[in-house]
Design a protein around this motif. Structure first.
Motif, PDB file in Angstrom:
ATOM      1  N   ALA A  36      -3.214   3.836   5.035  1.00  0.00           N
ATOM      2  CA  ALA A  36      -2.154   4.675   4.473  1.00  0.00           C
ATOM      3  C   ALA A  36      -0.812   4.222   5.027  1.00  0.00           C
ATOM      4  O   ALA A  36      -0.753   3.461   6.004  1.00  0.00           O
ATOM      5  CB  ALA A  36      -2.384   6.145   4.814  1.00  0.00           C
ATOM      6  N   GLU A  37       0.238   4.681   4.355  1.00  0.00           N
ATOM      7  CA  GLU A  37       1.597   4.508   4.884  1.00  0.00           C
ATOM      8  C   GLU A  37       2.247   5.885   4.875  1.00  0.00           C
ATOM      9  O   GLU A  37       2.184   6.594   3.867  1.00  0.00           O
ATOM     10  CB  GLU A  37       2.419   3.560   4.010  1.00  0.00           C
ATOM     11  N   VAL A  38       2.848   6.238   5.984  1.00  0.00           N
ATOM     12  CA  VAL A  38       3.500   7.545   6.055  1.00  0.00           C
ATOM     13  C   VAL A  38       4.868   7.399   6.705  1.00  0.00           C
ATOM     14  O   VAL A  38       5.063   6.584   7.603  1.00  0.00           O
ATOM     15  CB  VAL A  38       2.657   8.569   6.846  1.00  0.00           C
ATOM     16  N   ARG A  39       5.798   8.193   6.213  1.00  0.00           N
ATOM     17  CA  ARG A  39       7.147   8.240   6.778  1.00  0.00           C
ATOM     18  C   ARG A  39       7.192   9.400   7.775  1.00  0.00           C
ATOM     19  O   ARG A  39       6.804  10.532   7.443  1.00  0.00           O
ATOM     20  CB  ARG A  39       8.161   8.464   5.656  1.00  0.00           C
ATOM     21  N   LEU A  40       7.654   9.131   8.972  1.00  0.00           N
ATOM     22  CA  LEU A  40       7.690  10.164  10.004  1.00  0.00           C
ATOM     23  C   LEU A  40       9.059  10.193  10.669  1.00  0.00           C
ATOM     24  O   LEU A  40       9.622   9.140  10.999  1.00  0.00           O
ATOM     25  CB  LEU A  40       6.612   9.902  11.070  1.00  0.00           C
ATOM     26  N   GLU A  41       9.559  11.396  10.839  1.00  0.00           N
ATOM     27  CA  GLU A  41      10.825  11.572  11.537  1.00  0.00           C
ATOM     28  C   GLU A  41      10.555  11.742  13.027  1.00  0.00           C
ATOM     29  O   GLU A  41       9.539  12.307  13.441  1.00  0.00           O
ATOM     30  CB  GLU A  41      11.551  12.823  11.010  1.00  0.00           C
ATOM     31  N   LYS A  42      11.490  11.280  13.825  1.00  0.00           N
ATOM     32  CA  LYS A  42      11.361  11.429  15.269  1.00  0.00           C
ATOM     33  C   LYS A  42      11.236  12.904  15.654  1.00  0.00           C
ATOM     34  O   LYS A  42      11.925  13.759  15.090  1.00  0.00           O
ATOM     35  CB  LYS A  42      12.583  10.815  15.961  1.00  0.00           C
ATOM     36  N   GLY A  43      10.368  13.176  16.602  1.00  0.00           N
ATOM     37  CA  GLY A  43      10.206  14.552  17.073  1.00  0.00           C
ATOM     38  C   GLY A  43       8.753  14.986  17.039  1.00  0.00           C
ATOM     39  O   GLY A  43       7.853  14.197  16.761  1.00  0.00           O
ATOM     40  N   LEU A  44       8.532  16.255  17.343  1.00  0.00           N
ATOM     41  CA  LEU A  44       7.184  16.805  17.338  1.00  0.00           C
ATOM     42  C   LEU A  44       6.802  17.259  15.928  1.00  0.00           C
ATOM     43  O   LEU A  44       7.603  17.886  15.231  1.00  0.00           O
ATOM     44  CB  LEU A  44       7.092  17.996  18.300  1.00  0.00           C
ATOM     45  N   THR A  49      -0.257  11.955   1.761  1.00  0.00           N
ATOM     46  CA  THR A  49      -1.058  10.792   1.351  1.00  0.00           C
ATOM     47  C   THR A  49      -1.843  10.985   0.056  1.00  0.00           C
ATOM     48  O   THR A  49      -2.229  10.000  -0.569  1.00  0.00           O
ATOM     49  CB  THR A  49      -2.088  10.410   2.445  1.00  0.00           C
ATOM     50  N   GLY A  50      -2.124  12.221  -0.356  1.00  0.00           N
ATOM     51  CA  GLY A  50      -3.131  12.408  -1.385  1.00  0.00           C
ATOM     52  C   GLY A  50      -4.482  11.989  -0.833  1.00  0.00           C
ATOM     53  O   GLY A  50      -4.618  11.679   0.359  1.00  0.00           O
ATOM     54  N   ASN A  51      -5.488  11.978  -1.700  1.00  0.00           N
ATOM     55  CA  ASN A  51      -6.824  11.612  -1.232  1.00  0.00           C
ATOM     56  C   ASN A  51      -6.903  10.122  -0.870  1.00  0.00           C
ATOM     57  O   ASN A  51      -6.472   9.270  -1.643  1.00  0.00           O
ATOM     58  CB  ASN A  51      -7.863  11.915  -2.311  1.00  0.00           C
ATOM     59  N   LEU A  52      -7.441   9.865   0.290  1.00  0.00           N
ATOM     60  CA  LEU A  52      -7.613   8.499   0.785  1.00  0.00           C
ATOM     61  C   LEU A  52      -9.109   8.190   0.794  1.00  0.00           C
ATOM     62  O   LEU A  52      -9.858   8.786   1.574  1.00  0.00           O
ATOM     63  CB  LEU A  52      -7.051   8.374   2.200  1.00  0.00           C
ATOM     64  N   PRO A  53      -9.562   7.268  -0.054  1.00  0.00           N
ATOM     65  CA  PRO A  53     -10.995   6.954  -0.102  1.00  0.00           C
ATOM     66  C   PRO A  53     -11.476   6.347   1.219  1.00  0.00           C
ATOM     67  O   PRO A  53     -10.788   5.527   1.830  1.00  0.00           O
ATOM     68  CB  PRO A  53     -11.098   5.925  -1.232  1.00  0.00           C
ATOM     69  N   VAL A  54     -12.646   6.783   1.635  1.00  0.00           N
ATOM     70  CA  VAL A  54     -13.319   6.198   2.797  1.00  0.00           C
ATOM     71  C   VAL A  54     -14.643   5.648   2.272  1.00  0.00           C
ATOM     72  O   VAL A  54     -15.575   6.402   1.981  1.00  0.00           O
ATOM     73  CB  VAL A  54     -13.563   7.243   3.901  1.00  0.00           C
ATOM     74  N   ALA A  55     -14.705   4.339   2.120  1.00  0.00           N
ATOM     75  CA  ALA A  55     -15.889   3.714   1.524  1.00  0.00           C
ATOM     76  C   ALA A  55     -17.080   3.811   2.466  1.00  0.00           C
ATOM     77  O   ALA A  55     -16.933   3.752   3.690  1.00  0.00           O
ATOM     78  CB  ALA A  55     -15.597   2.255   1.193  1.00  0.00           C
ATOM     79  N   TYR A  80       5.247   4.205   8.844  1.00  0.00           N
ATOM     80  CA  TYR A  80       4.154   3.716   9.681  1.00  0.00           C
ATOM     81  C   TYR A  80       2.956   3.313   8.822  1.00  0.00           C
ATOM     82  O   TYR A  80       2.616   3.997   7.851  1.00  0.00           O
ATOM     83  CB  TYR A  80       3.715   4.798  10.670  1.00  0.00           C
ATOM     84  N   SER A  81       2.346   2.216   9.216  1.00  0.00           N
ATOM     85  CA  SER A  81       1.041   1.845   8.663  1.00  0.00           C
ATOM     86  C   SER A  81      -0.024   2.576   9.465  1.00  0.00           C
ATOM     87  O   SER A  81       0.082   2.691  10.690  1.00  0.00           O
ATOM     88  CB  SER A  81       0.804   0.339   8.770  1.00  0.00           C
ATOM     89  N   VAL A  82      -1.034   3.049   8.748  1.00  0.00           N
ATOM     90  CA  VAL A  82      -2.095   3.810   9.401  1.00  0.00           C
ATOM     91  C   VAL A  82      -3.411   3.060   9.266  1.00  0.00           C
ATOM     92  O   VAL A  82      -3.785   2.651   8.156  1.00  0.00           O
ATOM     93  CB  VAL A  82      -2.248   5.210   8.769  1.00  0.00           C
ATOM     94  N   GLN A  83      -4.066   2.848  10.388  1.00  0.00           N
ATOM     95  CA  GLN A  83      -5.426   2.307  10.387  1.00  0.00           C
ATOM     96  C   GLN A  83      -6.376   3.431  10.827  1.00  0.00           C
ATOM     97  O   GLN A  83      -5.984   4.305  11.594  1.00  0.00           O
ATOM     98  CB  GLN A  83      -5.546   1.121  11.343  1.00  0.00           C
ATOM     99  N   PHE A  84      -7.606   3.357  10.346  1.00  0.00           N
ATOM    100  CA  PHE A  84      -8.565   4.440  10.596  1.00  0.00           C
ATOM    101  C   PHE A  84      -9.882   3.835  11.056  1.00  0.00           C
ATOM    102  O   PHE A  84     -10.489   3.026  10.334  1.00  0.00           O
ATOM    103  CB  PHE A  84      -8.755   5.239   9.304  1.00  0.00           C
TER     104      PHE A  84
END
Ligand SMILES: [Ca+2]
Ligand SMILES: [Ca+2]
Length: 229
Positions: free
Chosen positions: A193-201, A172-178, A148-152
């Motif tokens: 960020a990009e994160v891999r997520l498995e189906k489920g809770l 993710t490690g540290n994600l800079p927030v300018a 998944y692509s993550v927007q903030f």
């Protein structure tokens, strides 16, 4: 004027449909969450619990469970609800007033100026007064395995950083927030960020890593589409 609450209410219909077709009521499936004592937050406005991915995860709708379970705060007081926003019986001013996580909401004339890098809805809850070491948990229902692509959607008075964990594992490690120059100058960080997520809770944790007087409104998780060469 269209407010965030009306937007969420209308959007909630579609989200509920997704949740009703998923395993939202099944027990937590991830090993790290077996002993988790927190529960998804739910009220008349945030009617879909747990929050679903793909979709928008509202930062102020962190889990129920209190200090050390659903969140960690460095200040016991809620600096927003009942603080900056005096207790007056209103939903906006008293949202989660008894909890330590500091919550406020966007206001006309303060958060809707032309200076914004991305325009917020008004009446949009956000977590503010963020300090390094603080964290909040979200039980999320991932309806499809994938990257998944993550927007903030956020703001920051100075440069800061956050990180995301899934089931207690830093993904993710540290994600800079300018810095946006002001806590009331909002921005949408795309390709955050990009994160891999498995189906489920799963338990998604937002960690404040570096001070920036950051305000956290929401994350959006969308299926990752690689760039074509
Ligand atoms: Ca606090
Ligand atoms: Ca805080």
């Amino acid at each position: 004027m269209k407010t965030f609450l009306s937007t969420l209410s209308s959007a909630g219909i579609g989200i509920f449909f997704l949740a009703s077709c998923s395993t939202a009521t099944s027990p937590a499936t991830s090993p790290a969450s077996k002993d988790y004592q927190g529960e998804p937050f739910k009220d008349n406005t945030f009617a879909v619990a747990p929050q679903t991915i793909p979709g928008r995860v509202m930062c102020a709708a962190y889990d129920l469970g209190g200090e050390g379970i659903a969140y960690h705060e460095t200040t016991e007081k809620n600096h927003g609800s009942g603080g900056l926003n005096p207790a007056d019986g209103s939903y906006l001013n008293e949202f989660r007033i008894s909890e330590a996580v500091d919550i406020s909401y966007t206001k006309e004339g303060l958060d809707d100026t032309p200076d914004n890098l991305a325009a917020p809805d008004l009446g949009m809850f956000y977590i503010g007064w963020t300090d390094p070491g603080e964290w909040v948990n979200y039980t999320v229902d991932v309806t499809e395995t994938g990257t998944y692509s993550v927007q903030f959607f956020c703001s920051a008075e100075t440069d800061g950083a956050v990180s995301l964990s899934v089931d207690d594992e830093d993904v993710t490690g540290n994600l800079p927030v300018a810095s946006t120059g002001s806590p009331h100058r909002w921005n949408l960080l795309t390709d955050f960020a990009e994160v891999r997520l498995e189906k489920g809770l799963h338990i998604l944790t937002l960690h404040t890593q570096e001070a920036g007087k950051m305000n956290y409104a929401w994350f959006n998780f969308t299926p990752f589409i690689p760039n074509r060469v």
